[in-house]
Design an enzyme around this catalytic site. Structure first.
Site, mmCIF file in Angstrom:
data_model
loop_
_atom_site.group_PDB
_atom_site.id
_atom_site.type_symbol
_atom_site.label_atom_id
_atom_site.label_comp_id
_atom_site.label_asym_id
_atom_site.label_seq_id
_atom_site.Cartn_x
_atom_site.Cartn_y
_atom_site.Cartn_z
ATOM 1 N N ASN A 80 12.721 65.684 41.825
ATOM 2 C CA ASN A 80 11.802 65.206 40.811
ATOM 3 C C ASN A 80 12.224 65.766 39.448
ATOM 4 O O ASN A 80 13.217 66.482 39.344
ATOM 5 C CB ASN A 80 10.360 65.602 41.163
ATOM 6 C CG ASN A 80 9.346 64.611 40.653
ATOM 7 O OD1 ASN A 80 9.546 63.968 39.630
ATOM 8 N ND2 ASN A 80 8.248 64.478 41.360
ATOM 9 N N HIS A 110 20.704 88.988 37.817
ATOM 10 C CA HIS A 110 21.368 89.840 36.831
ATOM 11 C C HIS A 110 21.287 91.294 37.280
ATOM 12 O O HIS A 110 20.275 91.738 37.799
ATOM 13 C CB HIS A 110 20.689 89.715 35.464
ATOM 14 C CG HIS A 110 20.915 88.400 34.816
ATOM 15 N ND1 HIS A 110 21.993 88.160 33.989
ATOM 16 C CD2 HIS A 110 20.216 87.248 34.863
ATOM 17 C CE1 HIS A 110 21.941 86.926 33.556
ATOM 18 N NE2 HIS A 110 20.871 86.343 34.074
ATOM 19 N N ALA A 156 3.462 74.696 45.918
ATOM 20 C CA ALA A 156 3.695 74.693 44.476
ATOM 21 C C ALA A 156 3.461 76.076 43.885
ATOM 22 O O ALA A 156 2.550 76.798 44.283
ATOM 23 C CB ALA A 156 2.771 73.678 43.807
#
Length: 186
Positions: A80, A110, A156
């Site tokens: 999406n 990192h 989500a």
């Protein structure tokens, strides 16, 4: 509607020809894949590859970068709007998988615990593997070293930092935390 489908195919063909010309054997696909507006692909490094293994469809503002890494996307996969993948090692997405809006996948972190400039400290990398028939909801972030099993659902807003088995619904209800950075001297 027919006209829009034809335009989508023409735009996709333009992207595919452009990227195939630019990246040659570093970019492979088995059939026409449908790409929305603002599809951006960067392949940096001698061993880097991006491979689409079958049907693929995405909406708009997709960014895939393989910087000394490999990205492999299985058959019948959907992205999406706003999906971003950054690979410095390996990202594999299995067939019949759907990614919601603004999903971010990183196979690196990192290094930040050395003295000196933050951006010069380098990276730690581990492969990311997403199984088959997986649904990843909107605004999910998947970090290095994660394997997501087949037939799983990621809710989500989740941040995935650990492996998820087959047939699992994963929901991340995070509470804010703060920790002091402990610097290491070399």
């Amino acid at each position: 509607m027919f006209f829009l489908r034809v335009m989508l195919r023409i735009r996709s063909l333009f992207y595919l020809i452009s990227y195939k010309t630019l990246y040659q054997n570093k970019f492979n696909f088995n059939q026409l894949i449908l790409l929305g507006r603002m599809f951006k692909l960067e392949i940096i490094g001698r061993e880097s590859r991006v491979v689409f293994q079958g049907k693929f469809y995405c909406r708009n503002n997709i960014y895939i970068v393989a910087e000394n890494g490999n990205v492999s996307i299985g058959d019948n996969v959907f992205f999406n709007n706003g999906v971003s993948i950054c690979s410095m090692k390996k990202v594999h997405i299995g067939k019949n998988t759907a990614l919601g809006e603004n999903v971010k996948i990183y196979d690196q972190d990192h290094v930040f615990n050395k003295p000196g400039d933050m951006y010069k400290q380098g990276y730690k990398t581990e492969a990311v593997t997403i199984g088959e028939n997986v649904w990843i909801g909107s605004n999910v972030t998947i970090l290095k070293g994660v394997t997501i099993g087949n037939n799983s659902v990621i809710a989500a807003g989740s941040v995935v930092t650990k492996d998820i088995g087959n047939d699992i619904i994963y929901m991340d209800k995070r509470e804010p935390t703060m920790k002091k950075i402990k610097r290491k001297n070399n």
